[in-house]
Design an enzyme around this catalytic site. Sequence first.
Site, short mmCIF file in Angstrom:
data_model
loop_
_atom_site.label_atom_id
_atom_site.label_comp_id
_atom_site.label_asym_id
_atom_site.label_seq_id
_atom_site.Cartn_x
_atom_site.Cartn_y
_atom_site.Cartn_z
N THR A 335 0.85 -1.17 0.00
CA THR A 335 0.00 0.00 0.00
C THR A 335 0.89 1.23 0.00
OG1 THR A 335 -1.61 -1.23 1.34
CG2 THR A 335 -1.78 1.15 1.42
N GLY A 417 1.27 -1.58 4.97
CA GLY A 417 1.68 -2.74 5.73
C GLY A 417 0.61 -3.70 6.16
N GLY A 418 -0.57 -3.70 5.50
CA GLY A 418 -1.57 -4.72 5.81
C GLY A 418 -1.93 -4.73 7.28
#
Length: 523
Positions: A335, A417-418
């Site tokens: 992202t 970073g999820g």
Amino acid sequence: MTNVAFTAPHHQAAEVGLSVLKEGGSAVDAMIAAAATVAVVYPHMNSLGGDGFWLIQKPGKAPVAIDACGYAGSQATLAAYQESGIPDRGGRAAITLAGTVAGWHLARQWQGSRRCLPLQRLLEPAEQLARGGIKITESLVAASTKTFEALHGVTGFAETYLDQGKTLTAGNTLCNAKLADLIEHLYRSQLQLEDFYRGDIGQTLSRGLAAADSPITADDLAAYQAELVTPLMVTTGKGQLYNMVAPTQGVASLMILALYDRLYDASWSELQRVHHLVECTKQAFIVRDQLVCDRSRMSVAAQELLGEPRLQAMADAISPNRAAPWPKPAEPGDTVWMGALDADGTLVSFIQSIYWEFGSGLVLPGTGLVWNNRGVSFKLDGNHHNHLAPGIKPLHTLNPALAVLNDGRRFSYGTMGGEGQPQTQAALFARHIYHGLPLDEAIARDRWLLGRTWGETSTNLKMEQGLFDELAESMTAMGHEVAPVPSGSETMGHAGGIILAEDGSLQVATDPRSDGAALSAVV
């Protein structure tokens, strides 16, 4: 004279954003220009074929939010995927629409035409970079190497994002003339950004998706609209904190900081600070996984989850000296987060993504555009609250953050970073606002990530080496299962922030783990 600022995980995106601000452009326009640029220079992290979320706050006003994530296509039924399962890559993984371009369009509508620079001015830098070529970064090489086996055979990928069938090489140049043509068409079209959904580009995209056996149709694209929504908010001892509504994990990010605020003791050591932030994360993630999904399916509204009784009960469940067990896998996610401040004092917190590195890997013919694979977040159990269905949005890891503090400071912050997004947001916010570290140091210091990352089987607490060396023995004694990762690891995300005080003083920072820049100017 006043300050303007821009921060992004790639320096060219930050430079483009700041150039718009220096010309008198708004934070919204600067963000659109940078969002287009970062889709070109960081193609493994995001794309015009992905999703976006916005938080926008004018001085003295309540923030507004834009939900620009896609829902599942009209042919994405349980029956269509029940036998084969949801693949990670390829055309069948291109399940959800791409919302970010619609988000750009809605943001410009929201600010009003008198405030907008010409769209050509905003998109031309991205077009020129795509046509002339970008310098391949180490981050892009790492993604190219990691995804080679999975993606080299996916439609359009090799010709666009490989070097004669081989992985990319740092320092070389990568051109994408087809993507440049698409971007140019957007600003020359009478439909402007809406052409992506309802014009010539929309028709090209829908044909490519159909040929790849995606469940997204031309009618789906034509019907798509981003949504203006009221962000979630929680009040802490430090001020009002804002984040995105469902289907994002924004509620979890707010929960972590609200819980930490209830428990925080200024006399804590670094060990106690990290332990409590990790334990607050566990409590928030449990609630998120049980309840957060498409807003139409939420059994409890996300704002209600931030109510005092629930938060206090969660805080009471946290032990000051023992770690709760944690077997849960972490969600991956690549992202970009970016922040902007304009001369009028408007702050923007923005995030854009295609989920995994290079998303589905599907590069649609004639466009140079890679589509997202956010649909892999769906479940195929019809009784699960996050099950696949047409028109439904999956659970999202994306969540931009913004805070209006009691001392008058305003803070735009976030990270990629999820699963790490809420954890890193909490770390940088706590370090800066509670512990008093300068913003750049709060971001740069070694961090941690709870849960299994992509390609690993452990669900432990990963700590960058310096922090591991300092705390591992004590954390283990408290019941945490810890493991080291190299300091400066991209696994820990690319964070950034802009914080503006009432007296006009400014801090702007980006993550040394990225290729980014934190820029400001006086205009």
